[in-house]
Structures are given as structure tokens and as C-alpha cells.
Design a protein around this motif. Structure first.
Motif, short mmCIF file in Angstrom:
data_model
loop_
_atom_site.label_atom_id
_atom_site.label_comp_id
_atom_site.label_asym_id
_atom_site.label_seq_id
_atom_site.Cartn_x
_atom_site.Cartn_y
_atom_site.Cartn_z
N LYS A 1 48.63 43.47 35.44
CA LYS A 1 49.95 44.21 34.91
C LYS A 1 51.10 43.75 36.00
O LYS A 1 52.36 44.10 35.51
N LEU A 2 50.86 42.77 36.82
CA LEU A 2 52.03 42.37 37.76
C LEU A 2 53.07 41.42 36.81
O LEU A 2 52.54 40.69 35.76
N THR A 3 54.14 41.58 37.06
CA THR A 3 55.32 40.66 36.60
C THR A 3 55.26 39.50 37.37
O THR A 3 54.67 39.26 38.42
N ILE A 4 56.02 38.44 36.91
CA ILE A 4 55.98 37.32 37.45
C ILE A 4 56.78 37.36 38.89
O ILE A 4 56.44 36.62 39.92
N GLU A 5 57.53 38.21 38.93
CA GLU A 5 58.33 38.44 40.34
C GLU A 5 57.13 38.93 41.32
O GLU A 5 57.24 38.45 42.24
N GLU A 6 56.42 39.91 40.85
CA GLU A 6 55.50 40.38 41.54
C GLU A 6 54.36 39.34 42.07
O GLU A 6 54.04 39.57 43.31
N ARG A 7 53.99 38.64 41.16
CA ARG A 7 53.14 37.47 41.70
C ARG A 7 53.60 36.45 42.54
O ARG A 7 52.89 36.07 43.48
N GLY A 8 54.94 36.36 42.49
CA GLY A 8 55.56 35.19 43.41
C GLY A 8 55.96 34.25 42.44
O GLY A 8 55.19 33.82 41.42
N LEU A 9 56.98 33.25 43.08
CA LEU A 9 57.38 32.21 42.28
C LEU A 9 56.28 31.08 41.92
O LEU A 9 56.47 30.31 41.08
N VAL A 10 55.39 30.96 43.20
CA VAL A 10 54.42 29.97 42.98
C VAL A 10 53.14 30.66 42.78
O VAL A 10 52.68 31.52 43.63
N ILE A 11 52.39 30.29 41.88
CA ILE A 11 51.28 30.72 41.42
C ILE A 11 50.15 31.08 42.77
O ILE A 11 50.11 30.01 43.61
N ASN A 12 49.65 32.05 42.78
CA ASN A 12 48.89 32.48 44.01
C ASN A 12 47.48 33.03 43.55
O ASN A 12 47.48 33.97 42.63
N ASN A 13 46.41 32.18 43.88
CA ASN A 13 45.02 32.73 43.48
C ASN A 13 44.58 34.00 43.90
O ASN A 13 43.93 34.67 43.06
N GLU A 14 45.27 34.55 45.07
CA GLU A 14 44.87 35.93 45.67
C GLU A 14 45.30 37.00 44.76
O GLU A 14 44.98 37.93 44.98
N LYS A 15 46.25 36.61 43.79
CA LYS A 15 46.77 37.46 42.76
C LYS A 15 46.51 37.39 41.48
O LYS A 15 46.76 37.96 40.38
N GLN A 16 45.48 36.66 41.06
CA GLN A 16 44.69 36.58 39.98
C GLN A 16 43.63 37.56 39.52
O GLN A 16 43.34 38.24 40.62
N PHE A 17 43.63 37.78 38.49
CA PHE A 17 42.44 38.97 37.84
C PHE A 17 41.09 38.77 38.58
O PHE A 17 40.58 39.61 39.13
N ALA A 18 40.62 37.59 38.46
CA ALA A 18 39.60 37.23 38.98
C ALA A 18 39.46 36.08 40.01
O ALA A 18 40.33 34.93 39.98
N TYR A 19 38.95 36.14 41.19
CA TYR A 19 38.95 35.34 42.19
C TYR A 19 37.54 34.99 43.07
O TYR A 19 37.01 35.91 43.07
N ARG A 20 37.28 33.82 43.12
CA ARG A 20 36.04 33.50 43.62
C ARG A 20 36.20 32.60 44.98
O ARG A 20 36.95 31.51 44.98
N THR A 21 35.22 32.88 45.93
CA THR A 21 35.07 31.77 47.08
C THR A 21 33.76 31.63 47.23
O THR A 21 32.73 32.53 46.77
N VAL A 22 33.08 30.32 47.59
CA VAL A 22 32.24 29.96 47.69
C VAL A 22 31.83 29.46 49.18
O VAL A 22 32.67 28.59 49.66
N GLU A 23 30.88 30.06 49.86
CA GLU A 23 30.62 29.49 51.17
C GLU A 23 29.48 28.56 51.29
O GLU A 23 28.35 29.15 51.01
#
Length: 478
Positions: free
Chosen positions: A277-299
Motif C-alpha cells: 500500500k506504500l506510495t512511491i514517495e514512501e518507498r523512496g526514489l530508489v527501489i529498496n528491497n527492504e520495502k518489497q512485499f516479499a523479501y528473502r535472504t539466504v545464508e
């Protein structure tokens, strides 16, 4: 009740199968089985896994529909070449998330050309993700990287996902050099937008081609209802996304964390529907993975078998001792010896209570470390240039997540109470990490069904979503 739906998971060691009855838009779980994966012919192991369910008294309709996921290929090695380092890294992670690929290296235009060549020669990737430049932006980087790939005569398949105005010339260069490629829309058409689905699908197709080299897998694939095989990590993530988001017809269960611990890696997924539901302004001008709906990290260095020694290397043997139920009599040297034993013998099953406690303690430490690497944190120092004050929340914010799903063999074979305790300990003392503020509700996938619902959710989203909500105890929370 007769099964009319069967879902396999073909792994490197075991082939699993789960049987369901789909009737009036509802799935009923009837049984699961497994057999050693038969590399000489995949069909044999799948048939034995199915037979093990029949031996439990489950009958099958003659028209049973079969589906499958697969992790036997181990994941395609992928190198991402791009323009800006942080942007390329974020885009590459998003692309690989469910496609069956492992990002081995991310290389930007800031790196010397000689270094880029060295990376490709050393890793010898299966796939090169060629990104770089928004549509109408930089073209030189993609063209330079294409020329380098041609000079190396790379055997990798190149996914051309760069500035659309450079793609034709890039494709022509690769074609003249005999390099395999696939053109897809730019994965970052604008600086604040990601379009990763076409690239994911291209990688998925390459994944299928690789695993069908195994004897019998082409025949196996053709026997499936949809004639396709889904990468297992992708299937698990798809299930968690479906559960969190819901469908057009029903609400999802809301935000959740998925812990997937295996023999080689510990994966953390977080699914946060509210971020859509975030707007572009809330996401930030440069795409940010941490603000994506789904995020995955692999160790990749935190696993319970083939990378077991990576756990004491990451946290120290004393941390593992502190995580044990009863460390009396166990020494740091004993911890290191046990980790080495698991790594040397990946099929080893702990035989004593001390070994079982050690394995659970290692899992706790692996999960704890992976969670803290995945989650955001409170800024410890002020940064006037970036406008950040000490105490500012930065990165992936999991403070209000209250449900944790856990997948992996250790959760299947450990008693439920012990498994839950193992996970809850990993959330203790979060420090500056943005982990849940309250003790989360831990759900163990003890029947190993998430992968199956991820596969079935592609065809029966409402039935799969309803099953998942009931499975995790969220059906009555709407």
C-alpha cells in the motif's frame, strides 16, 4: 476418502509426496510419504514415495492429478552484471527469489573490466543476468558487458534485462558470438520500479531444462498435470505469499516470517502485505528491497549438514553451548567435532540425546544469526548527511509480525515442543534488530506441506489459501 491430487518434491536425497482430496473447492490432507531419490531414474523414486502413501491405506482415483516441485538441481549459479552496485544487487535478489537460481556475485560498472572477466571465469555461471540502465538511461554498460561475454565465449545463458534501447544491439552481439540468450523487459524500467516477473520466468525455464537432464525427469515432467516443475524454494515462498496476502475472494493471514533451514543454507523470508500500500514517495526514489512485499535472504554458510561447520565459525562454540537445553558434559571441542561430523556425513542422524540437543542448539544459532542479518536495525549513531538520527529504524521492519512459519527436516523430526522452543530462543534478546516486539506464534510445518500448497496455489488459489489458513490456525482470525 480417495486421493485425487498428489504433489511431489524431488530433492537431491529424498523424493517426498503429499496426497490430498480436492472436493467442492476444499483440500483435505490424506497422507505423505518419501523415498530415496533414484538418480538413475527419477520416476522410480517418485513411484516409491507414492507407494509409501498407498501402504498407509490411502487409495487413489484413477484420474489423480500429479504436480511437483524440485530442488535436486541445487540451484543455478547466477552472476548479475549491472550499472549501479546497490541497485543491481537489489534487483538481482528480487529476480532470483523464486526462480531456482543462486546469486553468486553481483558486479557493477564501477568494477574494472578485468575484474568482471575474472568473476565470470572463476564462477562459470549457468546464467548471467545482464541488467543496467533504466529505459532511456545508460546503454554503454550493457554493451560493454555484452562484448566481454562474447570475448569469453561464455556457455552461460544470458538474460538480457537491461535498458530496452540497448537490448537489440546486445542481442546481435551475443548472436554473432554464438552465446545463448533470452530477451525480457527491463527489470528496472525506472529508478523506483522493479519488473522482475519476466526475468524470473526465463530463469525458471532454464532451471527446468537443467533438471530434465536427469534420467527419467523429462518423462516425469510429462506425466504431471501441468507439465512443469516448480523450484522448491519458490514453491515455499509462493505458499507463504498466498497465506499472507490472500486472494480476491478471501483475506490472507497477514504479515509473517518464514524460516527455512536445510542442510546447506538457512533462508529467511518475510512477507509484509501492508507494504504493497506504500506510495512511491514512501518507498523512496530508489527501489529498496527492504520495502518489497516479499523479501528473502539466504545464508549459505549456515546449514545443518554440508555447511554445518559454518555455524560455530559464525557464532563460536560457546554460543552453541549456551543454546543447549543441558550443556553439562559438552565442551567447545565437542561442539566443533560434532559440526565436522555432520558436514562429513550429511546423511548422519543424531543417535544420543546429547547429539540431538547439539543439533537443536546449532539450529537455534543458525536461525538467530540469519534473522538478525535479515531484519533491519536501530541506527546506533547519528548521520547528519543522510538525515538519520540515532535510534532511527532502518531496513526491514519486523517489529509487528506475530506469526513465524518454520520449514525443514529438523522441524519434521523434532518433537513439536522442542522445535518451538528452539525457534523462540532465536528471537530472544533482539538488541538493535527490528525483530517482533512480542513473542511470535511459531508454527512448524511438521507434515512438510508448504511446498505442496505453493505448487497447488498456482492452480487452485482459494482452496490452497483456505487450507493454509486452517493449517497454521489463522482461519478463525478474520
Amino acid at each position: 476418502m480417495r486421493a485425487n491430487t498428489l504433489v511431489y518434491d524431488v530433492g537431491s536425497t529424498y523424493t517426498k509426496a503429499a496426497a490430498f482430496r480436492l472436493e467442492r473447492g476444499k483440500f483435505t490432507f490424506l497422507g505423505r510419504g518419501q523415498s530415496l531419490t533414484t538418480l538413475n531414474n527419477i520416476m522410480d523414486g517418485a513411484a516409491r514415495a507414492e507407494q509409501s502413501i498407498r501402504e498407509q491405506g490411502v487409495d487413489f482415483d484413477e484420474t489423480v492429478q500429479r504436480y511437483s516441485s524440485c530442488s535436486a538441481a541445487g540451484g543455478l549459479r547466477m552472476v548479475a552484471l549491472g550499472y549501479m552496485p546497490r541497485v543491481t544487487a537489489k534487483a538481482a535478489k528480487e529476480v532470483s527469489m523464486t526462480a531456482g537460481a543462486r546469486v553468486m556475485q553481483v558486479v557493477s560498472a564501477e568494477e574494472p573490466l578485468a575484474y568482471r572477466k575474472e568473476v565470470l571465469l572463476e564462477i562459470n555461471p549457468d546464467i548471467i543476468l545482464l541488467s543496467g540502465g533504466t529505459d532511456g538511461g545508460d546503454e554503454s554498460c550493457a554493451l560493454e558487458n555484452a562484448e566481454m561475454i562474447c570475448e569469453l565465449h561464455s556457455r552461460a545463458t544470458v538474460i538480457i534485462a537491461c535498458n530496452k534501447y540497448a537490448q537489440r544491439e546486445v542481442a546481435e552481439k551475443l548472436a554473432r558470438a554464438g552465446v545463448s540468450y533470452v530477451r525480457v523487459p527491463n527489470i528496472m524500467p525506472t529508478i523506483h520500479e522493479l519488473n522482475v516477473k519476466p526475468a524470473r520466468e526465463a530463469i525458471h525455464e532454464h532451471f527446468i531444462k537443467q533438471i530434465t537432464r536427469a534420467k527419467g525427469l523429462m518423462e516425469f515432467r510429462d506425466s504431471l498435470a501441468d507439465h512443469t516443475v516448480v523450484p522448491t524454494p519458490g514453491a515455499v515462498l509462493l505458499a507463504s505469499e498466498l497465506l499472507a496476502r490472500g486472494t480476491y475472494e478471501q483475506e490472507g493471514a497477514g504479515s509473517l516470517i518464514l524460516v527455512d533451514i536445510g542442510g546447506a543454507t538457512t533462508d529467511i523470508h518475510s512477507i509484509l502485505p501492508e507494504l504493497e500500500k506504500l506510495t512511491i514517495e514512501e518507498r523512496g526514489l530508489v527501489i529498496n528491497n527492504e520495502k518489497q512485499f516479499a523479501y528473502r535472504t539466504v545464508e549459505g554458510n549456515l546449514g545443518l549438514r554440508v555447511s554445518a561447520t559454518g555455524i560455530p565459525e559464525a557464532v563460536g562454540p560457546n554460543a552453541i553451548l549456551r543454546a543447549m537445553d543441558d550443556p553439562d558434559g559438552t565442551t567447545p571441542e565437542g561442539v566443533l567435532a560434532f559440526a565436522q561430523k555432520l558436514e562429513d556425513q550429511p546423511d548422519y542422524i543424531p543417535q544420543t540425546e546429547e547429539e540431538r540437543m547439539l543439533e537443536r542448539a546449532m539450529a537455534t544459532c543458525a536461525i538467530r544469526t540469519a534473522l538478525r542479518r535479515h531484519a533491519g536495525h536501530y541506527a546506533e549513531v547519528e548521520d547528519p548527511v543522510m538525515g538519520i538520527m540515532a535510534g532511527t529504524a532502518m531496513g526491514r521492519d519486523l517489529r509487528h509480525v506475530h506469526r513465524v512459519l518454520c520449514v525443514g527436516g529438523i522441524f519434521v523430526h523434532t518433537e513439536e515442543a522442542a522445535g518451538r522452543t528452539m525457534v523462540l530462543r532465536s528471537f530472544e534478546e533482539p538488541g538493535i534488530s527490528l525483530l517482533p516486539l512480542e513473542e511470535p506464534d511459531v508454527i512448524l510445518d511438521r507434515n512438510y506441506l508448504l511446498y505442496a500448497m505453493g505448487v497447488l496455489g498456482k492452480h487452485y488459489p482459494d482452496a490452497a489459501c483456505s487450507f493454509l489458513k486452517e493449517y497454521v490456525g489463522a482461519a478463525t482470525e478474520e
